[in-house]
Design an enzyme around this catalytic site. Structure first.
Site, PDB file in Angstrom:
ATOM      1  CB  SER A 163      -0.922   0.025   1.206  1.00  0.00           C
ATOM      2  OG  SER A 163      -0.151   0.179   2.380  1.00  0.00           O
ATOM      3  CG  HIS A 219      -3.959  -1.673   0.682  1.00  0.00           C
ATOM      4  ND1 HIS A 219      -4.422  -0.423   1.035  1.00  0.00           N
ATOM      5  CD2 HIS A 219      -3.318  -2.156   1.777  1.00  0.00           C
ATOM      6  CE1 HIS A 219      -4.052  -0.142   2.274  1.00  0.00           C
ATOM      7  NE2 HIS A 219      -3.381  -1.185   2.747  1.00  0.00           N
ATOM      8  CE  LYS A 231      -6.512  -0.852   4.897  1.00  0.00           C
ATOM      9  NZ  LYS A 231      -6.375   0.235   5.870  1.00  0.00           N
TER      10      LYS A 231
HETATM   11  C1  LIG Z   1      -1.594  -4.624   4.130  1.00  0.00           C
HETATM   12  C2  LIG Z   1      -2.523  -4.376   5.259  1.00  0.00           C
HETATM   13  N1  LIG Z   1      -3.036  -5.430   5.906  1.00  0.00           N
HETATM   14  C3  LIG Z   1      -3.886  -5.264   6.924  1.00  0.00           C
HETATM   15  C4  LIG Z   1      -4.277  -4.007   7.342  1.00  0.00           C
HETATM   16  C5  LIG Z   1      -5.241  -3.876   8.474  1.00  0.00           C
HETATM   17  O1  LIG Z   1      -6.545  -3.702   7.999  1.00  0.00           O
HETATM   18  P1  LIG Z   1      -7.623  -2.945   8.899  1.00  0.00           P
HETATM   19  O2  LIG Z   1      -7.436  -1.483   8.659  1.00  0.00           O
HETATM   20  O3  LIG Z   1      -8.925  -3.486   8.463  1.00  0.00           O
HETATM   21  O4  LIG Z   1      -7.304  -3.293  10.318  1.00  0.00           O
HETATM   22  C6  LIG Z   1      -3.778  -2.883   6.699  1.00  0.00           C
HETATM   23  C7  LIG Z   1      -4.209  -1.532   7.129  1.00  0.00           C
HETATM   24  O5  LIG Z   1      -3.769  -0.508   6.724  1.00  0.00           O
HETATM   25  C8  LIG Z   1      -2.873  -3.069   5.630  1.00  0.00           C
HETATM   26  O6  LIG Z   1      -2.353  -2.015   4.987  1.00  0.00           O
END
Ligand SMILES: Cc1ncc(COP(=O)(O)O)c(C=O)c1O
Length: 407
Positions: free
Chosen positions: A189, A217, A248
């Site tokens: 991301s 993402h 997201k």
């Molecule tokens: C690659 C990745 N995995 C997991 C998450 C966690 O997701 P959540 O925001 O639903 O806790 C994020 C959050 O930014 C992320 O960028």
């Protein structure tokens, strides 16, 4: 021990490194996203354009999502009232899990309170279920995966980011009969690059490993029905455990895994991060399901999203801005210094009503500090032009004020 001093010193160190975080106090305007109201420290409220939301498609304001949430509240009230085991499983949760299993063409799905917890709880629990497990983790995996790998208390091997030869070297050196999990992401991301899914699946087959793919993402955004990069590349059946978020592109909140029935049942039965916490409110489950179902059919939004990202990248590059080489909807503009990055972000907000959070260490390596732009289908050409005019105005001035040379 002077406790107060210890805490103050900790914050002082963060500030000295230019990575002290200040949260922008915002209220979105439903129906007008990406416009939001920003309340500054002096209490004044003004409209700003949000350029850094991970509500990538603006689903958080879509009438069918909002109405589903309202209807669920009217139907059953606010909270779930317990863990999934103790009265917290509502029909909304059951339906959402079915919808997610269908999205990823898996037997089953399991909800968690966030994508973070889904990663942390699942990966840690794999360590309990598979004695002698060796976890192979991409070096740029998200903090939640790193914590999950640590929690698995198993041997781990960190492979250089997206370096398939390095991954093979590590797999080849491991005992052939040891259980193995390869944990990686589809869309990274911060840089907007994509993991080598097919090559990882090939190696997993060759060395007898399970594949664990974070599509946080990518879900909602890629593939014909929004199942992510694995769907786009025709690889869904070769990914053993896919993990995603509802917070997201789906615009609500929560996380999940989808996998074979036996895997989901084992995680459901053994993961403390799933078992010992109150279930998501039914209204969130209802809104998320509406969003997932809408996006299974709503390919036009994905096409608009890709067009917006490509157009913004081209416009910024034409205007001479250092757009980093992203392969996806993420548009990172390199600044290269934490103090300059923060200063620019402050000036964009205060002087131009443009909200883009500075991305500094430890989220990204030092020297690669950046403004990470996430244009949605709702960002217009006019907004693009305003952004570029604002960057033209603030970049040099911010360099002068901070004494940092332009990268
Ligand atoms: C690659 C990745 N995995 C997991 C998450 C966690 O997701 P959540 O925001 O639903 O806790 C994020 C959050 O930014 C992320 O960028």
């Amino acid at each position: 021990m002077n406790y107060e001093r210890a805490f103050e010193d900790a914050v002082r160190r963060v500030k000295a490194e230019g990575r002290y975080r200040v949260f922008a106090d915002l209220l979105r305007r439903k129906g007008e996203f990406p416009v939001a109201r920003w309340r500054s420290e002096d209490g004044k409220v003004r409209d700003v354009t949000v350029w850094c939301s991970n509500d990538y498609l603006g689903m958080g304001q879509l009438p069918c999502v909002v109405e589903s949430m309202k209807k669920a509240i009217d139907d059953v009230g606010s909270g779930a009232g317990g863990t999934r085991n103790i009265s917290g499983t509502t029909h909304y949760h059951v339906e959402l899990e079915r919808s997610l299993a269908d999205l990823h063409q898996k037997d089953a799905a399991l909800l968690f309170t966030s994508g973070y917890i889904a990663n942390e709880a699942t990966l840690a629990t794999l360590g309990k279920i598979l004695p002698g497990l060796i976890m192979f983790s991409d070096e740029l995996n998200h903090a939640s995966m790193i914590e999950g790998v640590k929690g698995a208390r198993c041997e781990k091997r960190i492979w250089r980011h997206n370096d398939i030869a390095h991954l093979e070297e590590l797999l080849a050196a491991a005992p052939p009969d040891a259980p193995k999990v390869i944990a990686f992401e589809s869309v990274y991301s911060m840089d907007g690059d994509i993991g080598p899914l097919e090559a990882v699946c090939d190696l997993a087959e060759k060395y007898g490993a399970l594949t664990y793919l974070d599509e946080v993402h990518a879900v909602g955004l890629y593939g014909l029905r929004g199942a992510g990069i694995a769907e786009r590349e025709g690889l869904m059946d070769r990914i053993d455990i896919v993990e995603g978020t509802l917070g997201k592109a789906f615009g609500v909140m929560g996380g999940y895994i989808a996998a074979d029935g036996a895997i989901v049942d084992a995680i459901r039965s053994l993961a403390p991060g799933f078992i010992f916490t109150t279930a998501l409110p039914p209204a969130l489950a209802a809104g998320a399901r509406a969003s997932v179902e809408y996006l299974k059919a709503g390919h036009h939004l994905r096409e608009q999203h890709q067009e917006r990202a490509a157009t913004l990248k081209a416009k910024l590059s034409d205007a001479g801005y250092p757009v980093m080489p992203s392969m996806t909807h993420i548009v990172p503009v390199k600044v290269g210094d934490p103090v300059l990055c923060k200063r620019m972000s402050d000036m964009l907000l205060e002087d131009h009503g443009i909200y883009v959070q500075p991305i500094n260490y430890p989220t990204v390596p030092r020297g690669t500090e950046r403004l990470r732009l996430t244009p949605t289908p709702l960002h217009s050409d006019e907004m693009f032009d305003q952004l570029i005019a604002a960057l033209d105005d603030v970049w040099e001035r911010a360099c002068e004020q901070t004494g940092v040379a332009r990268a």
